[in-house]
Design an enzyme around this catalytic site. Structure first.
Site, PDB file in Angstrom:
ATOM      1  N   GLU A 286     -19.807  48.195   7.821  1.00 35.09           N
ATOM      2  CA  GLU A 286     -19.323  49.030   6.752  1.00 35.09           C
ATOM      3  C   GLU A 286     -19.202  50.578   7.078  1.00 35.09           C
ATOM      4  O   GLU A 286     -18.985  51.336   6.464  1.00 35.09           O
ATOM      5  CB  GLU A 286     -20.284  48.730   5.733  1.00 35.09           C
ATOM      6  CG  GLU A 286     -20.366  47.170   5.443  1.00 35.09           C
ATOM      7  CD  GLU A 286     -21.150  47.177   4.021  1.00 35.09           C
ATOM      8  OE1 GLU A 286     -21.542  47.950   3.378  1.00 35.09           O
ATOM      9  OE2 GLU A 286     -20.944  45.881   3.433  1.00 35.09           O
TER      10      GLU A 286
ATOM     11  N   THR B 115     -29.060  51.315   3.249  1.00 37.63           N
ATOM     12  CA  THR B 115     -27.813  50.846   3.864  1.00 37.63           C
ATOM     13  C   THR B 115     -26.911  52.156   3.755  1.00 37.63           C
ATOM     14  O   THR B 115     -25.866  51.999   4.486  1.00 37.63           O
ATOM     15  CB  THR B 115     -27.044  49.909   2.984  1.00 37.63           C
ATOM     16  OG1 THR B 115     -27.101  50.117   1.694  1.00 37.63           O
ATOM     17  CG2 THR B 115     -28.021  48.557   3.248  1.00 37.63           C
TER      18      THR B 115
ATOM     19  N   ALA C 114     -32.221  47.563  -6.024  1.00 35.93           N
ATOM     20  CA  ALA C 114     -32.479  47.212  -7.637  1.00 35.93           C
ATOM     21  C   ALA C 114     -32.574  45.962  -7.804  1.00 35.93           C
ATOM     22  O   ALA C 114     -33.250  45.510  -8.915  1.00 35.93           O
ATOM     23  CB  ALA C 114     -31.309  48.154  -8.309  1.00 35.93           C
TER      24      ALA C 114
ATOM     25  N   ASN D  36     -27.378  50.883 -10.742  1.00 36.51           N
ATOM     26  CA  ASN D  36     -27.610  50.056 -12.008  1.00 36.51           C
ATOM     27  C   ASN D  36     -29.072  49.609 -12.507  1.00 36.51           C
ATOM     28  O   ASN D  36     -29.893  50.308 -11.703  1.00 36.51           O
ATOM     29  CB  ASN D  36     -26.909  48.628 -11.886  1.00 36.51           C
ATOM     30  CG  ASN D  36     -27.393  47.748 -10.605  1.00 36.51           C
ATOM     31  OD1 ASN D  36     -27.269  48.099  -9.738  1.00 36.51           O
ATOM     32  ND2 ASN D  36     -28.522  47.006 -10.923  1.00 36.51           N
TER      33      ASN D  36
ATOM     34  N   ASP E  17     -24.604  45.693 -14.251  1.00 37.33           N
ATOM     35  CA  ASP E  17     -24.707  46.018 -12.969  1.00 37.33           C
ATOM     36  C   ASP E  17     -23.512  47.099 -12.374  1.00 37.33           C
ATOM     37  O   ASP E  17     -22.987  47.069 -11.185  1.00 37.33           O
ATOM     38  CB  ASP E  17     -24.622  44.799 -11.896  1.00 37.33           C
ATOM     39  CG  ASP E  17     -24.583  45.079 -10.542  1.00 37.33           C
ATOM     40  OD1 ASP E  17     -25.260  46.389  -9.858  1.00 37.33           O
ATOM     41  OD2 ASP E  17     -24.386  44.504  -9.611  1.00 37.33           O
TER      42      ASP E  17
ATOM     43  N   LYS F 181     -18.346  51.062 -10.602  1.00 38.61           N
ATOM     44  CA  LYS F 181     -17.861  49.673 -10.979  1.00 38.61           C
ATOM     45  C   LYS F 181     -17.270  49.242 -12.241  1.00 38.61           C
ATOM     46  O   LYS F 181     -16.537  48.403 -12.601  1.00 38.61           O
ATOM     47  CB  LYS F 181     -19.135  48.976 -10.674  1.00 38.61           C
ATOM     48  CG  LYS F 181     -19.464  48.551  -9.425  1.00 38.61           C
ATOM     49  CD  LYS F 181     -20.810  47.602  -9.419  1.00 38.61           C
ATOM     50  CE  LYS F 181     -21.308  47.392  -7.940  1.00 38.61           C
ATOM     51  NZ  LYS F 181     -22.638  46.329  -7.951  1.00 38.61           N
TER      52      LYS F 181
ATOM     53  N   VAL G 204     -22.200  39.073   0.986  1.00 40.07           N
ATOM     54  CA  VAL G 204     -22.245  39.288  -0.651  1.00 40.07           C
ATOM     55  C   VAL G 204     -21.059  38.831  -1.414  1.00 40.07           C
ATOM     56  O   VAL G 204     -21.597  38.491  -2.601  1.00 40.07           O
ATOM     57  CB  VAL G 204     -22.858  40.626  -0.910  1.00 40.07           C
ATOM     58  CG1 VAL G 204     -21.584  41.600  -0.546  1.00 40.07           C
ATOM     59  CG2 VAL G 204     -23.273  41.157  -2.390  1.00 40.07           C
TER      60      VAL G 204
ATOM     61  N   CYS H 215     -31.088  31.018  -2.710  1.00 41.93           N
ATOM     62  CA  CYS H 215     -30.326  30.948  -1.529  1.00 41.93           C
ATOM     63  C   CYS H 215     -28.912  31.373  -1.642  1.00 41.93           C
ATOM     64  O   CYS H 215     -28.312  31.863  -0.839  1.00 41.93           O
ATOM     65  CB  CYS H 215     -30.122  29.621  -1.093  1.00 41.93           C
ATOM     66  SG  CYS H 215     -31.780  28.491  -1.113  1.00 41.93           S
TER      67      CYS H 215
ATOM     68  N   CYS I 121     -26.875  34.887  -0.260  1.00 41.94           N
ATOM     69  CA  CYS I 121     -26.243  35.145   0.952  1.00 41.94           C
ATOM     70  C   CYS I 121     -25.402  33.594   1.582  1.00 41.94           C
ATOM     71  O   CYS I 121     -24.351  33.819   2.241  1.00 41.94           O
ATOM     72  CB  CYS I 121     -27.774  35.166   1.882  1.00 41.94           C
ATOM     73  SG  CYS I 121     -28.510  36.646   1.538  1.00 41.94           S
TER      74      CYS I 121
HETATM   75 CA    CA Z   1     -26.463  46.382  -7.906  1.00 40.04          CA
END
Ligand code: CA
Length: 731
Positions: free
Chosen positions: A104, A201, A218, A296, A341, A368, A583, A650, A653
C-alpha cells in the site's frame, strides 16, 4: 568532489591526514581508495528538508513526501509522458518484494533512489532508474502479530528527512534508519498500553525537525493519539489524544476537557473510544500547523459508546494542531456521533482556490461518509460539503450548522438496515489527486453497501463487554451473513469507479466504472493524464479531461497503492506497488476476475517508461475449485454457532461466507490434512510462523470444531452450486 563535501563524508581528520601525509605508503593509499570506491554520490543521501519540500517545484523530477510535497496534491508537473506519448509507455523494470499480502506504500523518490515499504514494515531502497536494490531494512515484526491488525501486515510508506528514513512498524515502533545504508539510528515504542491491540500502518510525516505518527486498532478497542518525536534523537515532543480517557483520571491536555463534555454515559474508555489517526497527517507550512485525520469510534455504535448522546469529539474529525506544541487551533467534525465506522483519516489535500469570489487557502478531504469537504485551513470554516457517492445515512450537510442531516429511514437502532456508504467508505485510504489549475479532483470511489445492526447481546441485555482478543464493533457481526441472506433482495449494488469531481460545485465531470468495487489510488500529471491501478490487475492512464482510457497494462496483480511519477537523467518514470489485501472481503463478495483470485497475489514494484519493453508472462491460472468435503456431523445449532464464531473471529481475514478474496487461504479448499489439524492450527498456533496466530483465548475447543463444520457446510453449498453451473453449461 568539493572539499567541504569530502570532509562531511569522510571526516575532517582523514582529510587533514591526507593533506599532511602527502605521499602515503602504498597500503594506506589502497585503503583510501577502498573507502572512496563506492562513489559516495551513488549512495542514497536522503537530504530532504523543509526548504527542499517547500521548493518542490524547483525539482519536478523528485517525489519528496507522501503526497509529493506538503500540499499532498499528487499532481506531478512532469509532461514527457502525456496524451500523445503514453501509448509508448512500457515496463522498464520490476522488483519482486517477496510477499503475497497487500502493498500500500507510496514510494519517496529522491536523488535517483526509491524508498518504500512492503509488508511487515520492511523498508527497501532501490535505484530508481535501474531497479537495483541498494539495501533492505527489516524491523523484525513477529509474523503472528498480524492477528492484532485489522487489515493484514500492511504499511503505507516511509518519510525521508535530513539523511534518515522513518518507518513505523506494525507492532507500534517508530524507527529511524540511515538513508545511505539502512543502518538503525534510533527506535522508540509509541504504544502506551501493550495489553491493547495497537498497530501502525500509516506513513510517518516529517517537518520542522519532527516526526509525526499516529496508530490504528479502533476495531479491537483502543484510544487514539498522535505523537511528535524529535527527528534527530527520537525524543518525545508532544502527544495529542483524540478522545478522552477514563474520567476518573486527569485530562492529559486541555482540549480533552472540551471533548469530554461530548461523551455521555456509558464507559467508552473500557472499550477505548477509538479515534485512531491511522493514515493522514499533513503539515501546513503556511499556518505552521499539522492536520490530523481522526478515525471512527470504538465501538462503532454510539448507543453503546455514549448512550447519553453527544458528538463524541474528536471522532471522525479533522483537527488542526500547532506543529511545535500540539496545541489545538481548530477542529471540524465530519460525522458527529459516528455510528458507522466513518473515519476521517482519508488523505487530506491543501490548495488555494477562489470560493464565492474570495481567495481561500483550503484543506480538502473525502472521508468515508460520502461527503467531500472543503474547509478554510486558517480557521476550519466549512466552505463546501457535496456528496461524492450515493449516501443513504444522511440526506445532506446543513451549511448553516455544518452538520450532516441524518436520514431516519436508515436508522438501525431498532432493526437491521442496508446503508451506503458501508465501512469501506465511499472513498477509503486509496489516495486521490487534485489538479489545482482546473480545480478538479480525481478520486477512487465505491458504492459498497453494508448491513448495520445493533449487537445482539447488547440488544438483549443492555450490556456490552469488551473482548480483548477480537473485534469490538458493537454491531451484530456474528449474524452478519445470516442478515445478508435474509435481506439480499434489498441489497444495493456494489460498484467501484474512478471519478473526476468538482469539489466546489459537487458536479461529476466524468466517471469510469470498474469491474471490481475495490481499486487503487490515483496520480494526476501535467501530461493531461490520470493513472490508476485496479482490482483486475491493470494499471491504466485516462485522459484527465474526458476519462477516456489512453493506455492500459496488465500486471496480473490486483492493485491498491497509488502510482507516483519521477524523472531521472531526462527520463520520466511511473512507479507503482502492486498487491492487494484481504480486508475488502468481510462480506464475502468476491469478483472472480480479480487478479488476486485468478493468479494469487505476488507483490511487485513495477516501473514504466516510454519505450520500456520488458514483457510479463501471464502467470498460471489457479485452480479454485472446491474439493469434496469431509463428513459434516454438526447439528443445526452447532452450525449456527460455528457461523457466528466464524463471522466474529475468522471472516475479517478469510472472507465472509468462508470465501477468500484470494489473499489468505480459502478455507473451503482445505485438504484432509488441514481438516485433521484444524484445532491445532486455530488453538495451538502450529502455523504461527506463517502468520496464523493461536486464537486459543477466543476460540474454545468446541467452537473450533463448530467453525470447521460451518466451513464444510459453506463449501458443500458453493461446491454444489458450482457443479450445477458447470452442468447447465454442458447442456
Ligand atoms: Ca475503522
Amino acid at each position: 568532489m568539493i572539499i567541504n563535501e569530502w570532509i562531511r563524508q569522510y571526516g575532517l581528520l582523514l582529510f587533514l591526514v591526507t593533506l599532511v601525509m602527502g605521499c602515503a605508503p602504498a597500503e594506506n593509499k589502497e585503503k583510501q581508495s577502498a573507502i572512496t570506491a563506492p562513489a559516495a554520490s551513488d549512495l542514497p543521501q536522503g537530504k530532504i528538508n523543509d526548504q527542499r519540500i517547500n521548493n518542490a517545484a524547483s525539482e519536478p523530477g523528485s517525489w519528496l513526501a507522501h503526497g509529493l510535497d506538503y500540499k499532498e496534491q499528487r499532481f506531478s508537473p512532469l509532461t514527457q509522458i502525456n496524451r500523445s506519448t503514453v501509448k509508448n509507455l512500457g515496463l522498464a523494470f520490476e522488483l519482486d518484494v517477496g510477499t503475497n499480502k497487500a502493498l500500500e506504500a507510496t514510494p519517496i523518490m529522491v536523488d535517483n533512489t526509491l524508498f518504500f515499504t512492503s509488508t511487515y514494515s520492511i523498508v527497501h531502497a532501490v535505484n530508481a532508474s535501474t531497479g537495483e536494490e541498494l539495501w533492505r531494512y527489516d524491523p523484525q515484526v513477529p509474523k503472528d502479530f498480524v492477528r492484532k491488525a485489522c487489515c493484514g501486515p500492511i504499511n503505507r510508506g516511509v518519510s525521508v528527512y535530513e539523511g534518515n528514513v522513518y518507518v513505523a512498524t506494525l507492532d507500534g515502533r517508530l524507527v529511524a534508519v540511515q538513508a545511505s545504508n539502512g543502518a538503525k539510528v534510533w527506535e522508540v515504542d509509541t504504544v502506551i498500553d501493550k495489553d491493547r491491540y495497537y498497530t501502525i500502518t500509516g506513513a510517518p510525516r516529517t517537518a520542522k525537525g519532527k516526526v509525526f505518527i499516529g496508530n490504528g486498532g479502533a476495531e479491537f478497542g483502543v484510544r487514539g493519539y498522535v505523537t511528535a518525536y524529535d527527528a534527530a534523537t527520537g525524543e518525545q515532543i508532544w502527544r495529542f489524544f483524540t478522545v478522552p480517557g477514563d474520567p476518573s483520571l486527569p485530562f492529559e491536555h486541555p482540549e480533552l476537557e472540551l471533548a469530554a463534555t461530548t461523551w455521555k454515559g456509558g464507559s467508552w474508555w473500557e472499550v477505548g473510544g477509538g479515534g485512531t489517526v491511522w493514515n493522514s497527517i499533513v503539515y501546513d507550512p503556511e499556518f505552521d500547523q499539522v492536520y490530523l485525520g481522526v478515525g471512527n469510534g470504538a465501538p462503532w455504535t454510539r448507543v453503546i459508546r455514549s448512550p447519553g448522546g453527544g458528538d463524541n469529539l474528536f471522532l471522525s474529525s479533522i483537527v488542526a494542531v500547532d506543529a511545535d506544541t500540539g496545541t489545538m487551533n481548530w477542529y471540524y467534525q465530519t460525522t458527529p456521533g459516528d455510528n458507522w465506522d466513518y473515519t476521517a483519516v482519508q488523505d487530506m489535500t491543501l490548495a488555494e482556490m477562489e470560493v464565492d469570489g474570495k481567495q481561500r487557502k483550503v484543506i480538502m478531504q473525502a472521508p468515508k461518509n460520502g461527503f467531500f469537504y472543503v474547509l478554510d485551513r486558517e480557521d476550519g470554516e466549512l466552505l463546501r460539503a457535496h456528496p461524492y457517492v450515493k449516501t443513504t445515512w444522511a440526506t445532506h450537510v446543513d451549511m448553516q450548522t455544518g452538520r450532516p442531516v441524518e436520514n431516519p429511514e436508515t436508522d438501525f437502532s431498532e432493526e437491521a438496515k442496508w446503508v451506503l456508504p458501508g465501512p469501506l467508505g465511499g472513498h477509503d485510504w486509496q489516495a486521490m489527486a487534485f489538479d489545482e489549475s482546473k480545480g478538479i479532483v480525481y478520486m477512487p470511489a465505491q458504492d459498497f453497501p453494508f448491513i448495520y445492526s445493533l449487537n445482539a447481546e447488547f440488544k438483549e441485555t443492555g450490556y456490552f463487554k469488551r473482548n480483548p482478543g477480537t473485534s469490538n464493533l458493537g454491531i451484530d457481526i456474528e449474524n452478519s451473513s445470516i442478515l445478508a441472506e435474509e435481506m439480499a433482495a434489498e441489497a444495493p449494488d456494489a460498484k467501484g469507479y474512478l471519478k473526476a469531481f468538482n469539489p466546489l460545485t459537487g458536479e461529476e465531470v466524468w466517471s469510469v466504472d470498474h469491474v471490481h468495487y475495490w481499486n487503487g489510488g490515483v496520480l494526476a500529471s501535467a501530461g493531461g493524464l490520470v493513472f490508476q491501478g485496479d482490482g483486475l490487475g491493470y494499471i491504466s492512464a485516462f485522459d484527465a479531461d474526458t476519462g477516456e482510457k489512453m493506455w492500459s497494462f496488465n500486471t496480473y496483480i490486483s492493485i491498491l497503492a497509488p502510482p507516483i511519477t519521477y524523472q531521472v537523467d531526462g527520463v520520466q518514470y511511473v512507479a507503482i506497488l502492486a498487491g492487494t489485501g484481504a480486508v475488502e472481503n468481510f462480506v464475502g463478495l468476491v469478483t472472480t476476475e480479480t487478479a488476486a483470485v485468478k493468479y494469487g497475489n505476488f507483490g511487485k514494484l513495477l516501473v514504466f517508461k516510454l519505450g520500456g519493453n520488458l514483457a510479463l508472462v501471464e502467470p498460471r491460472i489457479l485452480d479454485r475449485s472446491i474439493p469434496e468435503q469431509p463428513l459434516m456431523t454438526a447439528s443445526a445449532q452447532q452450525l449456527l454457532r460455528g457461523e457466528q464464531q466464524y463471522n466474529l473471529v475468522c471472516g475479517g481475514c478469510h472472507g465472509g461466507n468462508a470465501r477468500s478474496a484470494g489473499i489468505l487461504p480459502d478455507l473451503r479448499m482445505m485438504g484432509d490434512g488441514k481438516h485433521k489439524i484444524f484445532k491445532e492450527i486455530v488453538r495451538d498456533g502450529v502455523l504461527a510462523a506463517g502468520g496464523m496466530a493461536s486464537f486459543a483465548d477466543v476460540v474454545s475447543v468446541d467452537d473450533a470444531e463448530n467453525i470447521r463444520q460451518y466451513i464444510i457446510s459453506r463449501a458443500n453449498i458453493d461446491r454444489a452450486e458450482a457443479q450445477q453451473v458447470k452442468g447447465s453449461a454442458g447442456r
